[in-house]
Write a protein that holds these residues in place. Structure first.
Motif, PDB file in Angstrom:
ATOM      1  N   THR A   5       0.830  -1.200   0.000  1.00  0.00           N
ATOM      2  CA  THR A   5       0.000   0.000   0.000  1.00  0.00           C
ATOM      3  C   THR A   5       0.865   1.251   0.000  1.00  0.00           C
ATOM      4  N   LYS A   6       0.180   2.415  -0.101  1.00  0.00           N
ATOM      5  CA  LYS A   6       0.893   3.696  -0.046  1.00  0.00           C
ATOM      6  C   LYS A   6       1.623   3.847   1.287  1.00  0.00           C
ATOM      7  N   LYS A   7       1.005   3.356   2.364  1.00  0.00           N
ATOM      8  CA  LYS A   7       1.653   3.454   3.671  1.00  0.00           C
ATOM      9  C   LYS A   7       2.946   2.644   3.706  1.00  0.00           C
ATOM     10  N   ASP A   8       2.966   1.517   2.996  1.00  0.00           N
ATOM     11  CA  ASP A   8       4.193   0.711   2.934  1.00  0.00           C
ATOM     12  C   ASP A   8       5.301   1.481   2.227  1.00  0.00           C
ATOM     13  N   LEU A   9       4.940   2.195   1.157  1.00  0.00           N
ATOM     14  CA  LEU A   9       5.936   2.991   0.439  1.00  0.00           C
ATOM     15  C   LEU A   9       6.470   4.122   1.319  1.00  0.00           C
ATOM     16  N   VAL A  10       5.559   4.772   2.054  1.00  0.00           N
ATOM     17  CA  VAL A  10       5.988   5.839   2.969  1.00  0.00           C
ATOM     18  C   VAL A  10       6.949   5.289   4.018  1.00  0.00           C
ATOM     19  N   ALA A  11       6.595   4.127   4.588  1.00  0.00           N
ATOM     20  CA  ALA A  11       7.459   3.513   5.598  1.00  0.00           C
ATOM     21  C   ALA A  11       8.815   3.130   5.004  1.00  0.00           C
ATOM     22  N   ALA A  12       8.808   2.656   3.746  1.00  0.00           N
ATOM     23  CA  ALA A  12      10.057   2.272   3.089  1.00  0.00           C
ATOM     24  C   ALA A  12      10.972   3.479   2.890  1.00  0.00           C
ATOM     25  N   VAL A  13      10.367   4.632   2.552  1.00  0.00           N
ATOM     26  CA  VAL A  13      11.167   5.853   2.393  1.00  0.00           C
ATOM     27  C   VAL A  13      11.728   6.309   3.731  1.00  0.00           C
ATOM     28  N   GLU A  14      10.889   6.294   4.765  1.00  0.00           N
ATOM     29  CA  GLU A  14      11.310   6.787   6.074  1.00  0.00           C
ATOM     30  C   GLU A  14      12.355   5.898   6.732  1.00  0.00           C
ATOM     31  N   THR A  15      12.402   4.618   6.358  1.00  0.00           N
ATOM     32  CA  THR A  15      13.414   3.711   6.908  1.00  0.00           C
ATOM     33  C   THR A  15      14.638   3.591   6.011  1.00  0.00           C
ATOM     34  N   GLY A  16      14.615   4.267   4.851  1.00  0.00           N
ATOM     35  CA  GLY A  16      15.780   4.275   3.979  1.00  0.00           C
ATOM     36  C   GLY A  16      15.854   3.122   2.996  1.00  0.00           C
ATOM     37  N   ILE A  17      14.830   2.285   2.939  1.00  0.00           N
ATOM     38  CA  ILE A  17      14.841   1.170   1.980  1.00  0.00           C
ATOM     39  C   ILE A  17      14.717   1.690   0.559  1.00  0.00           C
ATOM     40  N   LEU A  18      13.867   2.707   0.368  1.00  0.00           N
ATOM     41  CA  LEU A  18      13.698   3.359  -0.925  1.00  0.00           C
ATOM     42  C   LEU A  18      13.970   4.849  -0.762  1.00  0.00           C
ATOM     43  N   ASN A  19      14.370   5.499  -1.867  1.00  0.00           N
ATOM     44  CA  ASN A  19      14.425   6.953  -1.834  1.00  0.00           C
ATOM     45  C   ASN A  19      13.107   7.484  -2.409  1.00  0.00           C
ATOM     46  N   PRO A  20      12.779   8.771  -2.195  1.00  0.00           N
ATOM     47  CA  PRO A  20      11.494   9.298  -2.655  1.00  0.00           C
ATOM     48  C   PRO A  20      11.243   9.104  -4.138  1.00  0.00           C
ATOM     49  N   ASP A  21      12.287   9.231  -4.961  1.00  0.00           N
ATOM     50  CA  ASP A  21      12.117   9.067  -6.404  1.00  0.00           C
ATOM     51  C   ASP A  21      11.700   7.635  -6.741  1.00  0.00           C
ATOM     52  N   GLN A  22      12.341   6.659  -6.127  1.00  0.00           N
ATOM     53  CA  GLN A  22      11.991   5.263  -6.371  1.00  0.00           C
ATOM     54  C   GLN A  22      10.567   4.967  -5.923  1.00  0.00           C
ATOM     55  N   ALA A  23      10.196   5.463  -4.749  1.00  0.00           N
ATOM     56  CA  ALA A  23       8.846   5.228  -4.240  1.00  0.00           C
ATOM     57  C   ALA A  23       7.800   5.857  -5.153  1.00  0.00           C
ATOM     58  N   SER A  24       8.101   7.058  -5.669  1.00  0.00           N
ATOM     59  CA  SER A  24       7.166   7.734  -6.563  1.00  0.00           C
ATOM     60  C   SER A  24       6.977   6.940  -7.854  1.00  0.00           C
ATOM     61  N   LYS A  25       8.061   6.382  -8.389  1.00  0.00           N
ATOM     62  CA  LYS A  25       7.968   5.604  -9.630  1.00  0.00           C
ATOM     63  C   LYS A  25       7.200   4.296  -9.411  1.00  0.00           C
ATOM     64  N   ILE A  26       7.398   3.686  -8.258  1.00  0.00           N
ATOM     65  CA  ILE A  26       6.652   2.459  -7.951  1.00  0.00           C
ATOM     66  C   ILE A  26       5.164   2.772  -7.844  1.00  0.00           C
ATOM     67  N   GLU A  27       4.837   3.868  -7.187  1.00  0.00           N
ATOM     68  CA  GLU A  27       3.433   4.257  -7.053  1.00  0.00           C
ATOM     69  C   GLU A  27       2.810   4.547  -8.408  1.00  0.00           C
ATOM     70  N   ALA A  28       3.544   5.272  -9.281  1.00  0.00           N
ATOM     71  CA  ALA A  28       3.039   5.583 -10.613  1.00  0.00           C
ATOM     72  C   ALA A  28       2.834   4.308 -11.433  1.00  0.00           C
ATOM     73  N   LEU A  29       3.781   3.373 -11.345  1.00  0.00           N
ATOM     74  CA  LEU A  29       3.666   2.112 -12.074  1.00  0.00           C
ATOM     75  C   LEU A  29       2.449   1.322 -11.604  1.00  0.00           C
ATOM     76  N   ALA A  30       2.240   1.286 -10.288  1.00  0.00           N
ATOM     77  CA  ALA A  30       1.105   0.540  -9.737  1.00  0.00           C
ATOM     78  C   ALA A  30      -0.219   1.127 -10.216  1.00  0.00           C
ATOM     79  N   GLN A  31      -0.301   2.461 -10.273  1.00  0.00           N
ATOM     80  CA  GLN A  31      -1.523   3.103 -10.727  1.00  0.00           C
ATOM     81  C   GLN A  31      -1.768   2.847 -12.210  1.00  0.00           C
ATOM     82  N   GLU A  32      -0.712   2.902 -13.002  1.00  0.00           N
ATOM     83  CA  GLU A  32      -0.866   2.658 -14.430  1.00  0.00           C
ATOM     84  C   GLU A  32      -1.268   1.214 -14.716  1.00  0.00           C
TER      85      GLU A  32
END
Length: 340
Positions: A5-32
């Motif tokens: 979910t979106k909350k998982d992406l937010v948590a991944a960014v805040e813990t350093g697993i993903l950077n904001p750019d990567q999380a944004s691209k994953i979210e865009a891909l999921a929506q498309e």
């Protein structure tokens, strides 16, 4: 298989697993992949994402509303301290464990209400109580990271600074408008402007670290812009309007264009929203010069302009940002993309 979910992406960014750019691209891909248009010009804002948060917030308001009423009957400082402890304890569960935004906001409001309504505190200067509430709310934010607490902190600090002036103001004499007029009462208006500018700088410090707006940083920026926009816009725009005549209206028009440009560059609509009343005043003046018109017609034209700006926001941003590539922090602004 559990869905991300979106909350998982937010948590991944805040813990350093993903950077904001990567999380944004994953979210865009999921929506498309789901057949939806990717978010390319949205200003994310979340109060709650489920009725459970509304239910929890309602319980918080009912409990603390009753508890505060009971405590005021005895004016016991110990009881107030116990209630403050309960606020922080509930926030540990609702905010840190369950990640509930709306209950976190409700708890922050109850924390402020406890301090501002307390009769058990020793006699103090009229501005001291809001400042105590502000500092306590800052501690609440530091521990639980509720973005709305930043708005409350700034608003309380502004209130504490302005209370002495407001006490001596006479509403019957129109002193309220001096609150925004640098020319008539520079001290009050200057305090408002300085607090607004400080909130804006703080907001941009969050925004520039999260240009894709996928983490809590952008939420913090949102609430700080919500404080900065009306304080800056009202002070500068009303000061221009108060000059009167053609010069005043011309300066007001320039100020509005400036705020529109700022809103587009930083991709925050709060500045534009705060300027709507003044835009209506400029429209009324222009239409009056043409031949006069009714208030209803001015409102209609204003609404049409807002609809046009809302619909053309992406294209306006793209056109403006294309001319601002020289800015040193250009790469940290929210990206803009035009799609069919």
């Amino acid at each position: 298989m559990t869905e991300i979910t979106k909350k998982d992406l937010v948590a991944a960014v805040e813990t350093g697993i993903l950077n904001p750019d990567q999380a944004s691209k994953i979210e865009a891909l999921a929506q498309e992949r789901a057949g939806l248009r990717a978010r390319i010009d949205d200003e994310p804002f979340e109060f709650f994402n489920g009725f459970s948060q509304i239910f929890m917030a309602l319980g918080i308001l009912l409990f603390f509303g009753g508890a505060i009423a009971v405590s005021r009957a005895g004016s016991a400082l110990v009881f107030d301290l116990i209630l403050i402890g309960i606020v922080f304890a509930l926030a540990e569960y609702a905010v840190l464990k369950r990640r509930m935004q709306l209950p976190g906001i409700a708890l922050g409001c109850m924390l402020v209400a406890l301090v501002l309504s307390s009769d058990a505190l020793p006699p103090m200067h009229v501005s001291a109580q809001p400042m105590i509430a502000a500092l306590l709310l800052l501690v609440f934010y530091a521990r639980h990271r509720v973005p709305a607490a930043l708005f409350g902190f700034g608003a309380l600090v502004l209130s504490a600074l302005l209370v002495p002036f407001l006490e001596s103001a006479d509403p019957g004499q129109g002193d309220f408008w001096a609150f925004f007029d640098l020319g008539r009462n520079s001290e009050m208006a200057l305090i408002t402007l300085v607090v607004g500018l400080a909130a804006f700088v703080a907001a941009m410090s969050y925004d520039l670290r999260d240009p894709h707006r996928v983490s809590r940083l952008s939420a913090c920026g949102f609430w700080l812009h919500l404080l900065a926009a009306p304080t800056i816009v009202n002070t500068m725009a009303f000061t221009a309007y108060a000059l009167g005549g053609v010069a005043g209206y011309a300066l007001l028009g320039v100020a509005i264009l400036f705020f529109v440009a700022v809103a587009l560059v930083i991709d925050r609509r709060s500045f534009l929203t705060a300027a709507l009343a003044y835009l209506g005043l400029v429209l009324a003046m222009l239409l009056e010069q043409i031949g006069g018109t009714s208030t209803a017609f001015v409102i209609c034209v204003l609404g049409a302009l807002v609809i046009g700006v809302a619909a053309g926001w992406r294209w306006m941003r793209a056109g403006l940002l294309a001319r601002l590539r020289w800015l040193p922090w250009y790469d940290r602004l929210p990206p803009v993309e035009i799609r069919a």
